[in-house]
Design a protein around this motif. Structure first.
Motif, PDB file in Angstrom:
ATOM      1  N   UNK A   6       3.017  25.852  17.643  1.00 56.53           N
ATOM      2  CA  UNK A   6       2.871  25.715  19.024  1.00 56.53           C
ATOM      3  C   UNK A   6       3.800  26.990  19.812  1.00 56.53           C
ATOM      4  N   UNK A   7       5.116  27.025  19.160  1.00 62.51           N
ATOM      5  CA  UNK A   7       5.781  28.304  19.792  1.00 62.51           C
ATOM      6  C   UNK A   7       5.458  29.435  19.750  1.00 62.51           C
ATOM      7  N   UNK A   8       4.771  29.757  18.454  1.00 59.24           N
ATOM      8  CA  UNK A   8       4.009  31.063  18.285  1.00 59.24           C
ATOM      9  C   UNK A   8       3.023  31.447  19.515  1.00 59.24           C
ATOM     10  N   UNK A   9       2.069  30.337  19.651  1.00 61.52           N
ATOM     11  CA  UNK A   9       1.139  30.258  20.754  1.00 61.52           C
ATOM     12  C   UNK A   9       1.802  30.520  22.235  1.00 61.52           C
ATOM     13  N   UNK A  10       2.782  29.759  22.379  1.00 62.34           N
ATOM     14  CA  UNK A  10       3.301  30.020  23.572  1.00 62.34           C
ATOM     15  C   UNK A  10       4.078  31.340  23.751  1.00 62.34           C
ATOM     16  N   UNK A  11       4.545  32.084  22.742  1.00 57.29           N
ATOM     17  CA  UNK A  11       5.211  33.189  23.011  1.00 57.29           C
ATOM     18  C   UNK A  11       4.090  34.300  23.011  1.00 57.29           C
ATOM     19  N   UNK A  12       2.952  34.151  22.641  1.00 57.67           N
ATOM     20  CA  UNK A  12       1.669  34.795  23.096  1.00 57.67           C
ATOM     21  C   UNK A  12       1.212  34.674  24.282  1.00 57.67           C
ATOM     22  N   UNK A  13       1.157  33.299  24.731  1.00 59.25           N
ATOM     23  CA  UNK A  13       0.569  33.076  26.106  1.00 59.25           C
ATOM     24  C   UNK A  13       1.797  33.710  27.207  1.00 59.25           C
ATOM     25  N   UNK A  14       2.984  33.806  26.936  1.00 56.93           N
ATOM     26  CA  UNK A  14       4.083  34.592  27.730  1.00 56.93           C
ATOM     27  C   UNK A  14       3.698  35.940  27.626  1.00 56.93           C
ATOM     28  N   UNK A  15       3.273  36.470  26.556  1.00 59.66           N
ATOM     29  CA  UNK A  15       3.347  37.914  26.630  1.00 59.66           C
ATOM     30  C   UNK A  15       1.851  38.488  27.206  1.00 59.66           C
ATOM     31  N   UNK A  16       0.971  37.615  26.788  1.00 64.14           N
ATOM     32  CA  UNK A  16      -0.364  38.224  27.037  1.00 64.14           C
ATOM     33  C   UNK A  16      -0.908  37.583  28.428  1.00 64.14           C
ATOM     34  N   UNK A  17      -0.311  36.421  28.887  1.00 63.04           N
ATOM     35  CA  UNK A  17      -0.765  35.818  30.054  1.00 63.04           C
ATOM     36  C   UNK A  17      -1.939  34.812  29.550  1.00 63.04           C
ATOM     37  N   UNK A  34       6.973  16.175  23.350  1.00 62.03           N
ATOM     38  CA  UNK A  34       5.756  15.902  23.771  1.00 62.03           C
ATOM     39  C   UNK A  34       4.873  15.290  22.514  1.00 62.03           C
ATOM     40  N   UNK A  35       4.749  15.617  21.368  1.00 58.10           N
ATOM     41  CA  UNK A  35       4.293  15.392  20.017  1.00 58.10           C
ATOM     42  C   UNK A  35       4.594  14.043  20.081  1.00 58.10           C
ATOM     43  N   UNK A  36       5.753  13.764  19.566  1.00 58.39           N
ATOM     44  CA  UNK A  36       6.481  12.541  19.450  1.00 58.39           C
ATOM     45  C   UNK A  36       6.143  11.237  20.423  1.00 58.39           C
ATOM     46  N   UNK A  37       6.376  11.549  21.741  1.00 56.34           N
ATOM     47  CA  UNK A  37       6.215  10.652  22.703  1.00 56.34           C
ATOM     48  C   UNK A  37       4.894  10.365  23.069  1.00 56.34           C
ATOM     49  N   UNK A  38       3.811  11.180  22.835  1.00 52.77           N
ATOM     50  CA  UNK A  38       2.686  11.109  23.275  1.00 52.77           C
ATOM     51  C   UNK A  38       1.496  10.614  22.215  1.00 52.77           C
ATOM     52  N   UNK A  39       2.391  11.292  20.866  1.00 49.80           N
ATOM     53  CA  UNK A  39       1.400  10.998  19.643  1.00 49.80           C
ATOM     54  C   UNK A  39       0.228  11.724  19.581  1.00 49.80           C
ATOM     55  N   UNK A  40       0.136  13.013  20.090  1.00 48.32           N
ATOM     56  CA  UNK A  40      -1.010  13.960  20.070  1.00 48.32           C
ATOM     57  C   UNK A  40      -0.242  15.091  19.538  1.00 48.32           C
ATOM     58  N   UNK A  41      -1.152  16.097  19.032  1.00 41.43           N
ATOM     59  CA  UNK A  41      -0.930  17.347  18.530  1.00 41.43           C
ATOM     60  C   UNK A  41      -1.371  18.349  19.921  1.00 41.43           C
ATOM     61  N   UNK A  42      -0.738  19.495  19.964  1.00 36.81           N
ATOM     62  CA  UNK A  42      -0.712  20.280  21.330  1.00 36.81           C
ATOM     63  C   UNK A  42      -1.832  21.227  20.838  1.00 36.81           C
ATOM     64  N   UNK A  43      -3.019  21.267  21.795  1.00 41.85           N
ATOM     65  CA  UNK A  43      -3.977  22.041  21.333  1.00 41.85           C
ATOM     66  C   UNK A  43      -4.198  23.420  22.122  1.00 41.85           C
ATOM     67  N   UNK A  95      13.061  31.676  25.286  1.00 39.02           N
ATOM     68  CA  UNK A  95      12.784  30.605  26.198  1.00 39.02           C
ATOM     69  C   UNK A  95      11.744  29.504  25.574  1.00 39.02           C
ATOM     70  N   UNK A  96      10.949  30.328  24.863  1.00 32.80           N
ATOM     71  CA  UNK A  96       9.700  29.348  24.029  1.00 32.80           C
ATOM     72  C   UNK A  96      10.220  28.774  22.947  1.00 32.80           C
ATOM     73  N   UNK A  97      10.622  29.827  21.845  1.00 36.53           N
ATOM     74  CA  UNK A  97      10.927  29.388  20.820  1.00 36.53           C
ATOM     75  C   UNK A  97      11.962  28.746  20.346  1.00 36.53           C
ATOM     76  N   UNK A  98      13.230  28.725  21.061  1.00 38.82           N
ATOM     77  CA  UNK A  98      14.400  28.119  20.951  1.00 38.82           C
ATOM     78  C   UNK A  98      14.402  27.056  21.745  1.00 38.82           C
ATOM     79  N   UNK A  99      14.121  26.994  23.090  1.00 39.90           N
ATOM     80  CA  UNK A  99      14.311  26.069  24.168  1.00 39.90           C
ATOM     81  C   UNK A  99      13.041  25.220  24.201  1.00 39.90           C
ATOM     82  N   UNK A 100      12.115  25.634  24.638  1.00 41.93           N
ATOM     83  CA  UNK A 100      10.798  24.774  24.697  1.00 41.93           C
ATOM     84  C   UNK A 100      10.385  24.074  23.655  1.00 41.93           C
TER      85      UNK A 100
END
Lengths: 339, 339, 339, 339
Positions: free
Chosen positions: D313-324, C184-193, C172-177
């Motif tokens: 980002x997706x790698x971090x997201x999957x960790x956030x999903x799994x670890x809270x 998000x990166x493109x529209x806002x022009x920011x990196x995700x932190x 759900x994260x790696x394939x969909x989100x």
């Protein structure tokens, strides 16, 4: 009680909200009248009382509640004054409508709750008025119908044009998000078990130092999530929107549209089936306008001339239907009385 | 007049519409009460009167109008009875709200108009209630603002789920399009000068022999056109829509949306600027619910528990805002009184 | 390059996505043709190649890239095969369109990025196709226009009817989100932190053990927030919605409507100013239909009879305009050729 | 024919419409190329031909049609020149796409129809391109599905920002309403049997002497009505709307929304079920952009850096999903190549 006589109400607090409630009871609501208004500012209380037939002005809530012609209390004073007013109402065993917040913090709310329990019966209705908004009411009914399945998430938007000068970052939560807190609990039927508040860079439209907007995530003991965008200096309008995401579809209110659902491959809303439903407000306002104008000795609205002109056009229309073609409408000259 | 006492109203006719007006004056409207109801069916009049405090039942309109406790008359009897009721009201110089149609034809309407002129002042408000519908009111205000320029055309849709058994082809004009006749005159400020009725093949959903739908074109003495689709067996819902086409843009109501305009390269609507506007209905209904329940000796709506829970969540929210991260909410056990 | 000849493309991977891209290049896109398809499944590659003029089938990407008639590579094989394909393309210095994800993890993506840097010029376009969606393109243009001020928050909804059998909670994260990450990166022009993932109780419509839906909060180094509802078993439809909240207004896409903004007291959208804009798709499809049918030796669409009938009606219409009243249309009998 | 080679098209007329069709065949449509352009203005023809590979310029349509490399003809010259061009195409037995109108009047259209009949097979597709517009296509499909029952009425709106200087009152019918004439015939499947034109007072935004707007009522031999508002100087935008009223519901297009229906107590539209449907345009444009840029030797769109950032980002997201909780994203410094 079960009385046929109007309910006699004491309104505590005559600021913007209190004065508006006085007007509402006097002019809009049926079956009640304001017999007492209370304000620490005696002049303001007197000024409001002067506009209402048979209404006395007080500076002490307890004195108003002790009056013989007071059956019920509406508390619209500032939040810190609520606890004392509620306890006084309990002392007289009077029913109370208390504007939100019940009290400013959980400890004082707990004391009020204990006092009401000591009384042995409920006396308080808290002013979370969204539960009475037509759109919220429809959303709640839809959720209870079970058509959409169990709610999983609730997305809320709450935007104000500009915040008043005294607004603090904490008040975005305690004053504004307070409404979504109640709406979440009411719509989902769960208690809230945890809160997270995210703080994007403030808008340059917000006063210096105010954390505006904020993004709040509420977790519930039923496992559903509720997120709230609160933005009190959005500049463009007042918006309250809610979208419930359920197992089988979504429902959204507050979009300018009435309730819109997405389910089973279709989005859309319902269509009124009856003119009494579509035009209920028009009938109410029509009769109210007639009553108001007539009481002032005037006449308003569509005149006999309008009734005559409509009759003449409809007669021509029926001829056009029956004979085909175009039928001209002949009216008498418009009498001076109707010009 | 300019009275502070409630207006005492005699309602003539206690059929569906009359009975609904009795309820409206008794329960919804402020500043008036029903002191007399009249129906040729004495039992029906008595039954309706029995539900209202201090209300007498009559079979003769003139007798009701002669009563000492009647200040005004609401005529909701069948159309053919209107002329007599109106003339009787004029004889007592009483203000009248007369349901549409004023009378069933132009000749009788003309007689009523002459009688009112003889009285020397207006006494009649005709029940064209669309002039009080919020959407029509906004449309009228927009036209009068001049923003859109002069109106050129008005497109109307009027659809009912199904027509009652007694409905005739002529009644699509005289009973249904009658509303658009008044709306056209009122919105455009012109008299109607000619009528054309077009008759497509009837819907198979219409009763045998009924010309349904019809398409009516109204020409006005101001040069604007108004067309009306009338379809009284559309089967799917009740819809009343109006779109005004002006020199600089269009405006449409009745679409489920509030007023939508198209002008200067943009379509859309306005956004409420204030919570008192957005939630006026909710406040009215909240206070009415409180008054009604309290008069019956009950308690309803959000409880002290709801006020406490909101306070506890908001406290946690403010901590989450100030400290960052997720804050859990701790509630006391829910007391029995609030379960 | 700057060539007038069509671009000759090798498509790596002939699964659902690869085969669709072959069709797209062959039938929809102008200026390119597929000269090679590659699949580890030789039969599948041959079957796809057989449908395209002058297209060869390969099982080894490197062999295809070495062919004389290959100018560019489209990688649509499974994610784990991307790194090797990209490095092979770099070895031949060929331009590549690589379907998302670039590679399945950050470490391999870093290796690809280093290899491209070693090449000294960009060769890769990654398949984040939302950047080409008309609605996203308009939203991006609106943000860049500065009309709405700086973006503060982005609310995303991403819903699928049902997830494929192999789908895991992490996907759900790696394939969909992943799509919203790029948007998000493109529209806002920011990196995700930073990323937070919230897990409401799963829908009973989701397969056992799948955490569906999830709610993801993305923080950016520009101080804006982006939240994503991902719900891959919503059951009712495929929906991708985005709402940007800026300092002076909001903009929303994906609602069935084109771009809708809320700002300065109004909500709504723009109106096309020109028929070439409104009907561009219709013209394109009309000519394509004509070309396709003509190449097959057929005739389609509006016939000479339709042209004649329109001319006859318009002639009658012009007479009706000039003379007033209703004008009948007389047509010759419809010839057999057009029945 | 059934050819694999591209269709070689002669375009007659290189004005605004003709030049746009040349661009369309050259750049948008697949399977065809322009090998001849014809214009009485030789310079204009040469200029257009110069922009297309392998395209010759002619001043005489017949000469172009006689060329060996012409398989089909697209007629986009002014209406009065159509008859000659069509007869010339028939002489060479070439397939023709003829822009609307077929010819300027019914008599000449009849001559063309007779010539085509003499040929013994259909050769002409008339350019009523609304039949190819996605919204009209959906509306037609819905009507043919029978879900809404038999059509009774069709309401059309056709608005232009401003009319060109040479526009006459008659051209509102013959040039503009001509589209609704064809749409009515096509959607309803009936011939038009009578026309009425109503003329409201012209808008002050229309040029002096132009009867604009007009309101046209078309009666059909199937008993359905079609009304058309034509307003060619509305000032605010280009709008083409159609609402079909059927026995069991209505359907509307052109409102900014996709197809909206009203039936069985609900209004609304359908929700896409699949991403290939929702994002078809995005995929097409993505590949086209890649092909175009690559042919010019450039690189565009999401870069390897974008692919890497999404993976991180997706790698971090999957960790956030799994670890809270909240997981920070660490990116390498952005290489110069991607800045």
């Amino acid at each position: 009680m079960n009385r046929r006589e109007p309910l006699r109400v004491a309104v505590i607090g005559t600021g913007r909200m209190g004065a508006d409630h006085v007007r509402r009871i006097d002019r809009v609501v049926s079956g009640a009248r304001v017999t007492a208004v209370v304000d620490t500012d005696a002049e303001r209380a007197k000024a409001v009382a002067a506009g209402v037939d048979g209404c006395a002005a007080y500076t002490d809530p307890a004195a108003a509640m002790a009056a013989a012609d007071v059956d019920a209390v509406l508390v619209a004073s500032p939040g810190p004054a609520h606890e004392a007013a509620l306890l006084a109402a309990f002392a007289h065993d009077l029913p109370v409508l208390c504007e939100k917040p019940l009290t400013p913090d959980a400890a004082s709310a707990l004391r009020v709750m204990e006092a009401e329990q000591a009384l042995g019966h409920r006396r308080v209705q808290v002013g979370f008025m969204r539960r009475y908004d037509t759109e919220y009411v429809r959303l709640k009914a839809l959720l209870e119908s079970g058509q959409l399945g169990r709610p999983l998430m609730l997305h809320n938007r709450h935007r104000n044009v500009a915040s008043p000068p005294f607004f603090t970052s904490a008040m975005l939560i305690s004053d504004s998000v307070a409404h979504e807190v109640d709406a979440t609990r009411w719509l989902l039927g769960h208690e809230i078990s945890a809160v997270t508040v995210l703080r994007p860079t403030p808008s340059s439209g917000a006063p210096d130092g105010l954390r505006d907007p904020q993004f709040v995530v509420l977790e519930t003991d039923g496992g559903a999530l509720s997120d709230v965008e609160i933005f009190v200096n959005c500049g463009f309008g007042y918006q309250v929107q809610a979208e419930v995401v359920c197992e089988r579809g979504t429902a959204r209110i507050g979009d300018g549209h009435a309730l819109v659902t997405h389910m089973a491959g279709r989005w859309g809303g319902t269509i009124t089936q009856d003119w009494t439903d579509r035009f209920a407000q028009a009938y109410d306002d029509e009769i109210q306008a007639w009553v108001d104008t007539t009481r002032r000795g005037g006449v308003t609205g569509p005149s006999t001339w309008d009734g005559y002109a409509a009759a003449a056009v409809c007669e021509a229309g029926v001829r056009a239907l029956e004979e085909g073609g175009r039928v001209e409408v002949a009216l008498v000259e418009k009498p001076a009385l109707y010009r």
